[in-house]
Motif scaffolding. Structure first.
Motif, short mmCIF file in Angstrom:
data_model
loop_
_atom_site.label_atom_id
_atom_site.label_comp_id
_atom_site.label_asym_id
_atom_site.label_seq_id
_atom_site.Cartn_x
_atom_site.Cartn_y
_atom_site.Cartn_z
N LEU A 182 55.61 -42.00 21.35
CA LEU A 182 54.77 -41.45 20.29
C LEU A 182 54.90 -39.94 20.21
O LEU A 182 54.99 -39.36 19.11
CB LEU A 182 53.32 -41.86 20.50
CG LEU A 182 52.33 -41.33 19.47
CD1 LEU A 182 52.66 -41.84 18.06
CD2 LEU A 182 50.90 -41.70 19.85
N GLU A 183 54.91 -39.28 21.35
CA GLU A 183 55.02 -37.82 21.35
C GLU A 183 56.34 -37.36 20.74
O GLU A 183 56.39 -36.41 19.95
CB GLU A 183 54.88 -37.28 22.76
CG GLU A 183 54.83 -35.77 22.83
CD GLU A 183 54.42 -35.25 24.19
OE1 GLU A 183 53.94 -34.10 24.25
OE2 GLU A 183 54.56 -35.99 25.19
N ALA A 184 57.43 -38.07 21.08
CA ALA A 184 58.74 -37.71 20.52
C ALA A 184 58.76 -37.93 19.01
O ALA A 184 59.30 -37.12 18.25
CB ALA A 184 59.83 -38.54 21.19
N ASN B 273 46.95 -46.84 14.11
CA ASN B 273 46.54 -48.00 14.89
C ASN B 273 47.30 -47.96 16.20
O ASN B 273 48.54 -47.96 16.22
CB ASN B 273 46.85 -49.30 14.14
CG ASN B 273 46.30 -50.53 14.86
OD1 ASN B 273 45.24 -51.05 14.51
ND2 ASN B 273 47.02 -51.01 15.87
N VAL B 274 46.59 -47.88 17.32
CA VAL B 274 47.21 -47.81 18.64
C VAL B 274 46.90 -49.10 19.39
O VAL B 274 45.80 -49.29 19.91
CB VAL B 274 46.72 -46.59 19.43
CG1 VAL B 274 47.43 -46.53 20.79
CG2 VAL B 274 46.95 -45.29 18.66
N GLU C 126 44.88 -39.27 21.87
CA GLU C 126 44.80 -37.82 22.03
C GLU C 126 45.98 -37.11 21.37
O GLU C 126 45.82 -36.05 20.74
CB GLU C 126 44.76 -37.46 23.52
CG GLU C 126 43.48 -37.89 24.23
CD GLU C 126 43.55 -37.62 25.72
OE1 GLU C 126 44.55 -36.99 26.15
OE2 GLU C 126 42.63 -38.03 26.45
N LEU C 127 47.18 -37.69 21.50
CA LEU C 127 48.36 -37.07 20.91
C LEU C 127 48.23 -36.97 19.38
O LEU C 127 48.63 -35.97 18.78
CB LEU C 127 49.61 -37.89 21.27
CG LEU C 127 50.10 -37.77 22.71
CD1 LEU C 127 51.18 -38.81 22.99
CD2 LEU C 127 50.63 -36.37 23.00
N PHE D 267 46.16 -34.06 14.25
CA PHE D 267 45.33 -34.44 13.11
C PHE D 267 43.92 -34.77 13.60
O PHE D 267 43.59 -35.93 13.82
CB PHE D 267 45.95 -35.65 12.38
CG PHE D 267 47.34 -35.40 11.87
CD1 PHE D 267 47.55 -34.77 10.66
CD2 PHE D 267 48.45 -35.78 12.63
CE1 PHE D 267 48.84 -34.52 10.19
CE2 PHE D 267 49.73 -35.55 12.16
CZ PHE D 267 49.94 -34.92 10.95
N PRO D 268 43.09 -33.76 13.78
CA PRO D 268 41.75 -33.98 14.36
C PRO D 268 40.89 -34.95 13.56
O PRO D 268 40.02 -35.61 14.13
CB PRO D 268 41.15 -32.57 14.36
CG PRO D 268 42.32 -31.64 14.36
CD PRO D 268 43.36 -32.33 13.54
#
Length: 252
Positions: A20-22, A43-44, A59-60, A65-66
């Protein structure tokens, strides 16, 4: 650069922070900065991770996108995730993303002009490594299938507009219309092409899917999920119209 058309972004993610971070980093660098993003929906699922991994993925997304609207179900379900996200997106074009792709080239909001220029265009599909600009057709199609005595039979001379959930832009309002017809327990693509959802199949066949390339005809996205799954010992299984990823049994 003026950004004229707002978009919604929908992200389907497993609990795989590394992937996800990449993905987020590549799309932030090459796309997000070039668009006016109205809303972010994600959706996680707990797929391939534990609760800590799921929370890290949330969190990522919130770091960038707060105000994102994020679902964290206790049970994984790809069809349910797509339906949940697409139901939330209504009045703007959407960018549908998955956590196991990275964007290699720059994309600007000028691509959205394609929807204004072609009233039959439903999806702008980000070209991937398997595509070739010289030989891949501009519009994606699939063979029509019928079921006879419980068996699927592809019709060689009857092709229909393609449907899919790899990274792509969807025409304003279309994702919501598709989602209303989706069966959440089934894989979105398979319920269209395997004759399991006639309403969704009839709807999608009206809309064309066009491949999107970089300005110099390079492919835009690369798959980073296949190697990750192989390294973690997962294999794909199909069960009654559902795609299920299961850990491979280790020999004793």
């Amino acid at each position: 650069m003026k950004k004229n058309t707002p978009i919604d972004v929908c992200i389907v993610s497993g609990s795989r922070p590394f992937l996800l971070e990449a993905m987020l980093e590549s799309f932030q660098r090459n796309l997000f900065v070039n668009f006016q993003i109205r809303s972010m929906f994600a959706n996680v699922d707990p797929f391939m991770g534990d609760q800590r991994d799921q929370e890290k993925c949330v969190e990522l997304i919130r770091d960038r996108f707060p105000e994102a609207v994020i679902s964290s179900p206790s049970k994984s379900g790809f069809g349910a995730a797509v339906k949940r996200l697409w139901l939330q997106a209504r009045d703007e074009p959407i960018l549908h993303l998955e956590d196991d792709w990275i964007l290699k080239e720059k994309v600007t909001d000028a691509v959205l002009d394609e929807f204004r220029e072609d009233g039959r265009l439903g999806m702008l599909v980000l070209s991937m490594d398997k595509h070739d600009a010289e030989i891949t057709p501009k519009y994606l199609t699939r063979r029509k299938e019928i079921r006879i005595f419980g068996q699927r039979l592809p019709l060689p001379f009857w092709r229909v507009n393609a449907f899919g959930t790899s990274p792509r832009f969807l025409r304003s309002g279309l994702a919501n219309r598709f989602a209303k017809e989706m069966i959440p327990d089934l894989d979105p693509e398979k319920q269209v092409f395997r004759g399991k959802n006639k309403q969704l199949s009839a709807l999608h066949e009206k809309w064309r899917s066009k491949l999107l390339w970089s300005s110099d005809k390079k492919t835009l996205i690369s798959d980073i999920g296949t190697v990750y799954r192989e390294e973690h010992g997962y294999r794909k299984n199909e069960l009654d119209g559902m795609s299920v990823w299961l850990p491979e049994e280790k020999s004793s």
